[in-house]
Write a protein that holds these residues in place. Structure first.
Motif, short mmCIF file in Angstrom:
data_model
loop_
_atom_site.label_atom_id
_atom_site.label_comp_id
_atom_site.label_asym_id
_atom_site.label_seq_id
_atom_site.Cartn_x
_atom_site.Cartn_y
_atom_site.Cartn_z
N ALA A 123 31.69 54.72 25.36
CA ALA A 123 30.44 54.76 25.87
C ALA A 123 29.81 53.73 26.38
CB ALA A 123 29.53 55.30 24.82
N ARG A 124 30.03 52.58 25.76
CA ARG A 124 29.63 51.06 26.46
C ARG A 124 30.28 50.57 27.43
NH1 ARG A 124 28.79 45.34 22.93
NH2 ARG A 124 28.28 44.38 24.77
N TYR A 125 31.58 50.61 27.58
CA TYR A 125 32.38 49.95 28.44
C TYR A 125 32.82 51.15 29.43
CZ TYR A 125 32.14 46.17 25.29
OH TYR A 125 31.76 44.90 24.53
N ARG A 126 32.31 51.43 30.48
CA ARG A 126 32.65 52.63 31.16
C ARG A 126 32.68 52.35 32.69
NH1 ARG A 126 26.93 52.93 30.21
NH2 ARG A 126 25.75 53.37 31.78
N TYR A 127 32.61 50.89 33.03
CA TYR A 127 32.83 50.66 34.57
C TYR A 127 34.23 50.11 34.82
CZ TYR A 127 27.65 51.48 34.52
OH TYR A 127 26.62 52.09 34.53
N PRO A 128 34.92 50.69 35.28
CA PRO A 128 36.56 50.30 35.35
C PRO A 128 36.68 48.95 36.36
CG PRO A 128 36.24 52.18 36.87
CD PRO A 128 34.84 51.92 36.09
N VAL A 129 37.59 48.06 36.17
CA VAL A 129 38.04 46.99 36.89
C VAL A 129 39.55 47.59 37.38
CG1 VAL A 129 38.79 44.60 36.95
CG2 VAL A 129 36.93 45.22 35.39
N TYR A 130 39.51 47.64 38.77
CA TYR A 130 40.90 48.20 39.25
C TYR A 130 41.83 47.28 39.77
CZ TYR A 130 38.73 53.03 39.16
OH TYR A 130 38.31 54.12 38.73
N ARG A 131 43.38 47.64 39.59
CA ARG A 131 44.28 47.10 40.54
C ARG A 131 44.28 47.72 41.69
NH1 ARG A 131 46.45 48.37 35.65
NH2 ARG A 131 47.41 46.66 34.27
N MET A 132 44.96 47.12 42.67
CA MET A 132 45.00 47.49 44.01
C MET A 132 45.70 48.70 44.35
SD MET A 132 43.87 46.28 47.21
CE MET A 132 44.39 46.35 49.03
N PRO A 133 44.99 49.74 44.77
CA PRO A 133 46.14 51.13 44.88
C PRO A 133 47.06 50.72 46.10
CG PRO A 133 43.95 51.56 45.63
CD PRO A 133 43.96 50.17 45.20
N PRO A 134 48.09 51.24 46.31
CA PRO A 134 49.34 50.78 47.26
C PRO A 134 48.63 51.34 48.66
CG PRO A 134 50.15 52.33 45.79
CD PRO A 134 48.79 51.99 45.07
N GLU A 135 48.08 52.67 48.69
CA GLU A 135 47.52 52.90 49.93
C GLU A 135 46.60 52.39 50.75
OE1 GLU A 135 45.49 55.89 46.80
OE2 GLU A 135 47.34 54.46 47.08
#
Length: 357
Positions: A123-135
């Motif tokens: 509930a607190r940590y809800r903003y994702p840090v993403y890896r690069m999607p291949p497309e």
């Protein structure tokens, strides 16, 4: 050239058998031909008072990755030096070169942000840090920030490195391009730039001024963050004004004590590493800066990083360190001055000859 400089010039010729004294690598094409001036170390304000041993240690951390014959020779010499001989080494084997294109010098600062987060969503940590999607590597530009955040193109694919609790801090993390995510058990995840969606960056501060929320002199990172947190719905919409979106990669081979990796894939050193435009300054080169304004600097640094906003021979970004304190310091650096690159002697004079043709 003085006697000592002539001796160094001949020494470099001996270190590079079969290489013409004026030989240099092919330089990238430049939009505007710069002017080149060869200086003497006496022309560098504050040179004698600097900690040359600290600069030497920073230089040797990355010079082994430079591939041109003259740089290889200088690097080999650097690794034989002691702290007491550092200043003599730089004066003997380098020439200060001032490269200008008519644009005033500008120094800014950057840092490695730290942001609280977790490996799993909550509930607190809800903003994702993403890896690069291949497309996103193949489709340029890819989805905008708004499309990424409001759609499901990345959900359920296991691309999340971590989750954080502050969307503003996450955006500033993307602007800096690297950082550390602090976990509740005291450990951290170090992340570095992994790619982007191909959209140009749009300033949130300028957009706030355009909308009449603040005047230009009132806008700062802290002001933006406070306003977005007070106005969550409008704030989320405001952040999406910037279509650029940065993806990250997890960095596991850097110790907690070391700085983040720069463009040379080596750890940066606070207040000794510099981001420059490699079209004018070779990555790995020593660079003397004379910065005015807030906490003026007269210091020998090393060009170990680059940045999309760092363009021109007199533009540089000073790496000031990690964490909130470094962030406050970096935010206050926007100063004029002078940048002088130190080049191996024959390379420096070759540039001078070409500039006068």
């Amino acid at each position: 050239m003085g006697r000592r400089r002539i001796a160094a010039y001949l020494a470099m010729a001996l270190l590079l058998p079969g290489t013409a004294p004026w030989a240099q690598d092919t330089e990238p094409d430049l939009a505007e031909a710069p002017t080149v001036s060869v200086l003497d170390f006496d022309d560098l304000s504050g040179w004698a008072a600097d900690d040359h041993a600290a600069a030497l240690a920073t230089f040797t951390a990355t010079c082994g990755d430079m591939r041109a014959p003259d740089w290889i020779a200088v690097c080999n010499m650097a690794k034989t030096q002691t702290p007491d001989s550092a200043r003599t080494f730089f004066e003997l084997f380098f020439t200060p070169v001032l490269i200008q294109d008519g644009t005033p010098a500008l120094f800014t600062g950057y840092y490695e942000p730290e942001i609280e987060g977790a490996r799993q969503r909550s509930a607190r940590y809800r903003y994702p840090v993403y890896r690069m999607p291949p497309e996103a590597l193949e489709i340029r530009p890819w989805l905008s920030r708004a499309q990424i955040e409001q759609g499901d193109a990345l959900s359920g694919r296991g691309l999340e490195i971590a989750w954080v609790d502050d969307p503003v801090a996450l955006m500033f993390l993307q602007i800096q391009g690297s950082g550390r995510i602090l976990l509740r058990d005291g450990s951290h995840i170090r992340i570095g730039y992994g790619g982007d969606n191909g959209h140009p960056y749009a300033s949130i501060g300028q957009e706030m001024v355009r909308r009449g929320i603040y005047n230009a002199h009132q806008v700062s990172a802290k002001v933006i963050g406070n306003w977005v947190r007070r106005n969550p719905a409008q704030g989320a919409e405001l952040l999406r004004h910037n279509p650029s979106y940065v993806f990250f990669r997890e960095i596991r081979d850097v110790s907690p004590e070391a700085g983040p990796k720069g463009a040379m894939n080596r750890s940066l050193t606070a207040m000794r590493s510099l981001a420059i435009d490699p079209a004018y300054v070779p990555l790995g080169a020593p660079v003397w800066i004379e910065k005015t304004g807030f906490r003026g600097l007269r210091r020998l640094m090393v060009a170990q990083d680059t940045g999309s906003a760092i363009k021109g021979p007199q533009r540089a970004d000073v790496f000031v360190g990690s964490g909130p304190g470094a962030g406050k310091l970096a935010a206050r650096i926007k100063d004029e001055g002078r940048l002088v690159v130190l080049l191996p002697i024959q390379r420096a004079y070759a540039m001078l000859v070409e500039d006068n043709i």
